[in-house]
Design an enzyme around this catalytic site. Structure first.
Site, PDB file in Angstrom:
ATOM      1  CG  HIS A  53      -1.815   1.192   1.319  1.00 32.69           C
ATOM      2  ND1 HIS A  53      -2.922   1.330   0.525  1.00 32.69           N
ATOM      3  CD2 HIS A  53      -1.750   2.301   2.099  1.00 32.69           C
ATOM      4  CE1 HIS A  53      -3.516   2.482   0.812  1.00 32.69           C
ATOM      5  NE2 HIS A  53      -2.822   3.089   1.765  1.00 32.69           N
ATOM      6  CD  GLU A  95      -3.478  -1.479  -1.585  1.00 33.67           C
ATOM      7  OE1 GLU A  95      -3.640  -0.851  -0.538  1.00 33.67           O
ATOM      8  OE2 GLU A  95      -3.483  -0.937  -2.718  1.00 33.67           O
ATOM      9  CG  ASN A 126      29.428 -24.279  -6.183  1.00 31.29           C
ATOM     10  OD1 ASN A 126      28.816 -24.420  -7.225  1.00 31.29           O
ATOM     11  ND2 ASN A 126      30.711 -23.972  -6.142  1.00 31.29           N
TER      12      ASN A 126
END
Length: 629
Positions: A46, A68, A366
């Site tokens: 918002h 929203e 990794n």
């Protein structure tokens, strides 16, 4: 309206709210009942929308408005949060981040006032219109469909202050007036028997078959998600998710990195000139002058400390992307991973953070791709189904330690020897004689990988030489420890700042040099009679351990000192290896201002990491210990 002067603040604030959105979604994925995080999610969307509207960026406003609306439906329990919706919202966050980057770059390249209000179709990797389409398909479904579990109540909507605008949404799940007597009655929207359909106070009719509605709702979300998040369609040679793990440093809206660099250089020059004044006035017997110089030194030191502090940035400025990255990689590879970060409040020079960001990302990828096993395999090995990756940062004197640990399969040094031998990196004789620690260091050899398949991130070793080189170029070091079947640990030792650090001044013949304290273990003075020879290598015995010696005189092609009785040894460490650097004299500790080489010719000489200027105006070279070992 001329908005260019507000862009710095807008960017900094927007990046903060985008981080909040991402963090809240990751928490909600594991804890969907967390009302506090749901309200934080709604508030961030918002507020971000309001900021973008003020600046006139319509695409951002449009996207955050739909986001929203969806969040509001989630927190009022009109729909239930699941993994598919998390995917939709995370891709929405990615799109917002790209749109923000686009508008900031666009405004930064345009002088003067804006002629348009930002309703341009900026290029981005994420298809904004597909994201909007997915959000609208979910938001356009029936408003009163309740697919929550029986007995659940609406999340408490957080009230907003006057500046926040809207009140927190209505609470869903009104209580019905009657209770059904037959089995199978459902609770959540309103309570009642299955034979009849009660009319709510607001005049809207309830849905008769909620299970059908729930299925339709779920399918709608899944279909919407497929359009924008399709990891199964990635190339087979790529293990990257759709999201970008790109490392960025959040810019301070009040002062740029370039300005901080210039300030640091000016303070450095001030410190050097202060030392020079001290040298020039040392023989003058003046109490007034001594008092003035003392005050000058104090003020210079305070100014230097403040500038250094202004350059320091919390580690969180790069680690905030890691939870999302680990989550996406784990989902893509069907792995379950608990990811933990400790010490993200530890501060480092922003230049160091920019340099090591990609290296940390590489180590983490990794760990996911080649370290952590799939759940089925872990269970067979007697491990927990969820693997663990832990990042820990800690401050130790003038440097920071960053450890990346996993409880995966570990590194097989026997396999490393075989691959190194096959690729001609080492000879068969060397492979047989290599100790465990020496074999482990082969992972830093360019091009060495033990991975069976080639992907963008597979195989410990791909890019590990780059990780090592970057850290060492900063005056740091990398250490690795691993046990097959139990996991691996990488330790990065980094200076707090690259601009100023503590060094030991030494003399070699008539020249002075500086050795960074980051590499020094201790200083030793020994009798020359204690020097022994093993296969032509000079060594001494320290704490019942053999320490190889390296004479800087020979490194610099100078003749040996035939009259020496005692020798001064600076014991240094790299990758767990120790060596004694022999110098003619120890001149003491001093804080040095580092000047990097500007000339490519000097940069390629090796042995030296830069230069510094002493108080007497003399330039001395800073020894690069990493190049000596």
């Amino acid at each position: 309206m001329d908005i260019s002067k507000y862009m710095g603040i807008f960017r900094a604030e927007s990046e903060k709210y985008i981080k909040e959105l991402s963090d809240s979604l990751l928490v909600l994925e594991t804890d969907p009942e967390n009302a506090e995080q749901m309200n934080t999610l709604f508030r961030a969307a918002h507020t971000f929308k309001g900021m973008a509207a003020t600046m006139g960026f319509k695409q951002i406003v449009e996207l955050t408005h739909e986001m929203e609306s969806l969040i509001d439906r989630l927190r009022t329990r009109q729909i239930v949060l699941n993994s598919s919706l998390i995917d939709v919202l995370l891709v929405c966050v990615d799109a917002l981040e790209e749109l923000l980057e686009n508008v900031c770059e666009s405004e930064g390249n345009k002088p003067g006032k804006r002629e348009k209000d930002g309703d341009t179709k900026n290029e981005s990797h994420t298809d904004v219109y597909e994201v909007l389409k997915a959000l609208r398909e979910v938001n356009d479904s029936p408003e009163n469909v309740s697919i929550q579990k029986a007995g659940d109540k609406s999340l408490p909507a957080e009230k907003e202050n006057e500046e926040g605008g809207e009140e927190g949404g209505e609470e869903g799940g009104e209580e019905g007036e009657e209770e059904g007597e037959e089995e199978g009655e459902e609770e959540g929207g309103e309570e009642g028997g299955e034979e009849g359909c009660k009319i709510k106070d607001n005049g809207k009719k309830c849905i008769r078959d909620k299970e059908v509605s729930k299925t339709a709702e779920t399918n709608k979300v899944k279909n919407a998600t497929k359009e924008i998040y399709r990891p199964e369609k990635e190339e087979k040679t790529s293990a990257y998710p759709k999201s970008n793990p790109k490392v960025k440093i959040v810019q301070n809206p009040r002062i740029s990195t370039e300005q901080l660099d210039k300030l640091m250089n000016l303070v450095g020059e001030l410190v050097i000139n202060q030392s020079r004044i001290n040298e020039l006035t040392r023989n003058l017997q003046s109490k007034e002058l001594e008092a003035a110089l003392s005050d000058f030194h104090k003020l210079t030191r305070e100014l230097q400390d403040e500038v250094i502090e202004a350059r320091m940035v919390p580690l969180d400025h790069i680690t905030y992307i890691y939870p999302r990255m680990i989550r996406d990689l784990a989902r893509l590879q069907n792995k379950k991973i608990d990811f933990i970060i400790k010490g993200k409040e530890i501060k480092l020079d922003r230049t160091i953070l920019e340099e090591i960001g990609d290296s940390l990302v590489h180590l983490l990828r990794n760990a996911v791709d080649h370290g952590i096993e799939i759940p089925e395999k872990r269970l067979k090995l007697g491990k927990k189904e969820n693997g663990t990756i832990l990042v820990t940062a800690s401050r130790q004197e003038n440097f920071v330690l960053i450890r990346i640990e996993d409880d995966g399969c570990g590194i097989d040094t026997n396999e490393i020897r075989k691959v190194a031998l096959k690729k001609g990196i080492i000879s068969r004789e060397s492979a047989e004689q290599l100790q465990e620690e020496e074999a482990m260091q082969l992972i830093f050899t360019p091009g060495l990988s033990t991975s069976d398949s080639v992907t963008d991130i597979s195989g410990r070793g791909i890019g590990m030489d780059v990780v090592k080189n970057r850290v060492e170029r900063l005056g740091g070091s990398v250490k690795v420890e691993s046990k097959p079947g139990l996991g691996s640990r990488f330790e990065l030792k980094l200076p707090l700042t690259v601009a100023v650090y503590q060094a030991m001044l030494v003399r070699v013949e008539k020249e002075k040099y500086a050795i960074p304290f980051t590499n020094i273990v201790k200083n030793i003075e020994v009798n020359s009679q204690e020097i022994k020879h093993i296969k032509g290598q000079e060594v001494i015995l320290i704490d019942n351990k053999i320490l190889p010696l390296l004479r800087l005189r020979r490194q610099f092609q100078l003749s040996d000192d035939d009259n020496e009785n005692n020798i001064f040894v600076v014991m240094v460490e790299k990758h767990g290896q120790y060596i004694g650097v022999v110098v003619d004299e120890l001149l003491g500790k001093q804080e040095v201002i580092v000047k990097s080489f500007k000339s490519k010719l000097l940069d390629n000489t090796g042995r030296f990491a830069g230069a510094t200027i002493l108080g007497d105006g003399n330039v001395i070279l800073i020894i690069d210990v990493n190049s000596l070992i």
